[in-house]
Design a protein around this motif. Structure first.
Motif, PDB file in Angstrom:
ATOM      1  N   LYS A 100       0.906  -1.237  -0.098  1.00  0.00           N
ATOM      2  CA  LYS A 100      -0.178   0.004   0.045  1.00  0.00           C
ATOM      3  C   LYS A 100       0.819   1.155  -0.008  1.00  0.00           C
ATOM      4  N   ASP A 102       1.256   4.174   1.372  1.00  0.00           N
ATOM      5  CA  ASP A 102       0.883   5.163   2.746  1.00  0.00           C
ATOM      6  C   ASP A 102       1.887   5.807   3.402  1.00  0.00           C
ATOM      7  N   THR A 105       4.454   3.045   4.754  1.00  0.00           N
ATOM      8  CA  THR A 105       5.183   2.724   3.648  1.00  0.00           C
ATOM      9  C   THR A 105       6.441   3.455   3.396  1.00  0.00           C
ATOM     10  N   GLU A 259       3.250  13.398   2.183  1.00  0.00           N
ATOM     11  CA  GLU A 259       2.309  12.349   2.691  1.00  0.00           C
ATOM     12  C   GLU A 259       0.963  12.155   1.866  1.00  0.00           C
ATOM     13  N   GLY A 260       0.614  11.143   1.133  1.00  0.00           N
ATOM     14  CA  GLY A 260      -0.534  11.036   0.319  1.00  0.00           C
ATOM     15  C   GLY A 260      -0.368  11.854  -0.840  1.00  0.00           C
TER      16      GLY A 260
END
Lengths: 262, 217
Positions: A100, A102, A105, A259-260
């Motif tokens: 994933k 995210d 990770t 992030e993201g």
């Protein structure tokens, strides 16, 4: 009283100082004759433990490699995306479905990058890690390269355009199998971690071209994390300039910002 | 036959003999306690290794993380000593012709492992697990000392049961944030206050066992 008695007595007393002196010496200096295990019981049994020497095999190793052509469960390596970073003959630009994308990770990728890659490529990916610096010194030595050292400058992963354009799958492939003068890390780093590193490398590259507008309106970068006292303590050290790699600074701009965002 | 008489001056020995008799048990006691302690007999073991590999250079000067080489330390009970391939990541190029690396090169060519001498050897009836400690935030330095300053590795800890239990019964001052386990120079007792250490312990819920079956299984 005859003198001799006094002499002998004094010498005996001095001899009593010998054992303490020997003990003090053994306790204070490393020594290749130790350890002495007085009560053996079953402390050292005649069995072969991990990484022990074994005279029964030609390579002297207790740990056996798998039999040629044996395939362990889960190690078929048929998934070209997961194991080679390739989809239909093209470099993949997304993580395989098993992993994933995210924050966790990326964090993992950051930590692993700092362990395995930063020695050559540097913490920020700029290509000037300590081993790289030292190797360049050894090559540039005035009396010719020391012990025949040869070295190719480790790539600048964040500014070299030949690298920044590479899709994530290609970076993954480089980590796994190595490239030209760089060894592969497939045997040292598990598959998931190699993908995490590849993702983090992309994050590092992205962080170099980040704009203030990339930050969501109204958030400060540091707002993502409220540090516990322990991590604050860690930060205090980091900001004092101690030798602590960025894996420990939870608010590393690269990861916080991205992030993201990938 | 005439009787043997101690000469008069021998009386001076009497208090001396009494004194020695009183000190002797103390002397023997201390001798056994210190001389036979694992701290004397087991700690400080520094075998000569087949290759003059130096942690002071690699982990100290070059700042390599322990896990670059001891890859299994967070996942397995065993902290594997690296394969020759790991050394050759760099030494196919760096110090390529160094006589000190002769054995590494021949191991790489023949596939025969380098026979490193084991420094730490726990009694076979005791169970130890690296990952259980490292993941929970017990730094390498707590058990192995300043490896990053050692040219040749030696054993700092006695690895006796008393030594294990000392920490298992009172771990508060010996744990750190898990991200710091391989930072050898970092000292939680300097960088964190007592209250922070207690909070860290509660946060990570660290309560090492001292049941016999934890280590004797």
């Amino acid at each position: 009283m005859p003198r001799i008695f006094i002499f002998v007595g004094l010498i005996l007393l001095l001899c009593l100082l010998l054992p303490p002196a020997i003990i003090a010496r053994v306790r204070s200096t490393p020594n290749s004759n130790l350890p002495i295990h007085i009560i053996q019981d079953m402390a050292f049994q005649s069995k072969y433990k991990t990484q022990a020497v074994n005279p029964m095999f030609a390579d002297g190793n207790t740990m056996r490699p798998p039999v040629t052509n044996a395939v362990a469960r889960g190690e078929t390596y048929l998934d070209a995306h997961l194991y080679d970073g390739v989809i239909d003959g093209q470099w993949a630009n997304v993580l395989p479905s098993q992993i994933k994308m995210d924050f966790a990770t990326l964090r993992r990728g950051q930590e692993r990058f700092n362990i395995y890659c930063s020695v050559c490529h540097g913490i920020s990916g700029g290509g000037n890690g300590i081993v790289n610096q030292r190797a360049m010194e050894l090559v540039a030595n005035t009396n010719g390269p020391v012990n025949g050292t040869v070295w190719v400058q480790a790539k600048n992963l964040v500014h070299d355009e030949l690298v920044t354009v590479q899709p994530m799958g290609q970076v993954f492939n480089t980590i796994t199998y190595g490239i030209r003068n760089m060894a592969g890390y497939g045997s040292q780093v598990p598959t998931e971690d190699r993908w995490a590193i590849a993702a983090y490398v992309k994050a590092l590259q992205r962080s170099q071209i980040a704009q203030p507008s990339d930050v969501p309106a109204g958030t400060k970068v540091a707002d993502h994390i409220s540090p516990s006292p322990a991590t604050t303590a860690v930060h205090n050290v980091a900001s004092k300039g101690a030798t602590i790699p960025a894996s420990n600074s939870l608010t590393n701009p690269a990861t916080s910002m991205l992030e993201g965002k990938l | 036959m005439s009787r043997f008489l101690f000469p008069r001056w021998s009386n001076a020995f009497l208090p001396l003999v009494i004194l020695l008799g009183a000190i002797a048990p103390l002397y023997v006691g201390l001798f056994v306690a210190y001389g036979f302690s694992p701290k004397t007999l087991e700690a400080g073991y520094m075998p000569t290794q087949p290759v003059p590999y130096s942690h002071a250079v690699h982990a100290g000067k070059l700042g390599m993380d322990c896990r670059y080489c001891h890859t299994s330390v967070e996942k397995a009970s065993f902290a594997a000593v690296p394969a020759t391939q790991t050394c050759m990541n760099c030494h196919t190029q760096i110090h390529r012709e160094s006589p000190k690396l002769e054995k590494v090169r021949s191991s790489y060519e023949t596939g025969m492992p380098i026979e490193w001498v084991k420094v730490h050897k726990l009694a076979d009836y005791a169970y130890f697990n690296h990952s259980a400690h490292v993941v929970r935030g017990v730094g390498c330095v707590e058990c192995h000392g300043r490896i990053d300053q050692m040219t040749v590795v030696y054993r700092v800890a006695p690895l006796s049961m008393g030594w294990c239990l000392e920490c298992h019964r009172n771990p508060t001052d010996r744990i750190r944030p898990p991200s710091m386990v391989t930072q050898m120079a970092w000292d939680q007792n300097k960088e964190m206050t007592q209250a922070q250490r207690v909070e860290l312990q509660n946060l990570n819920n660290i309560h090492p066992n001292d049941n016999c079956s934890t280590c004797h299984r």
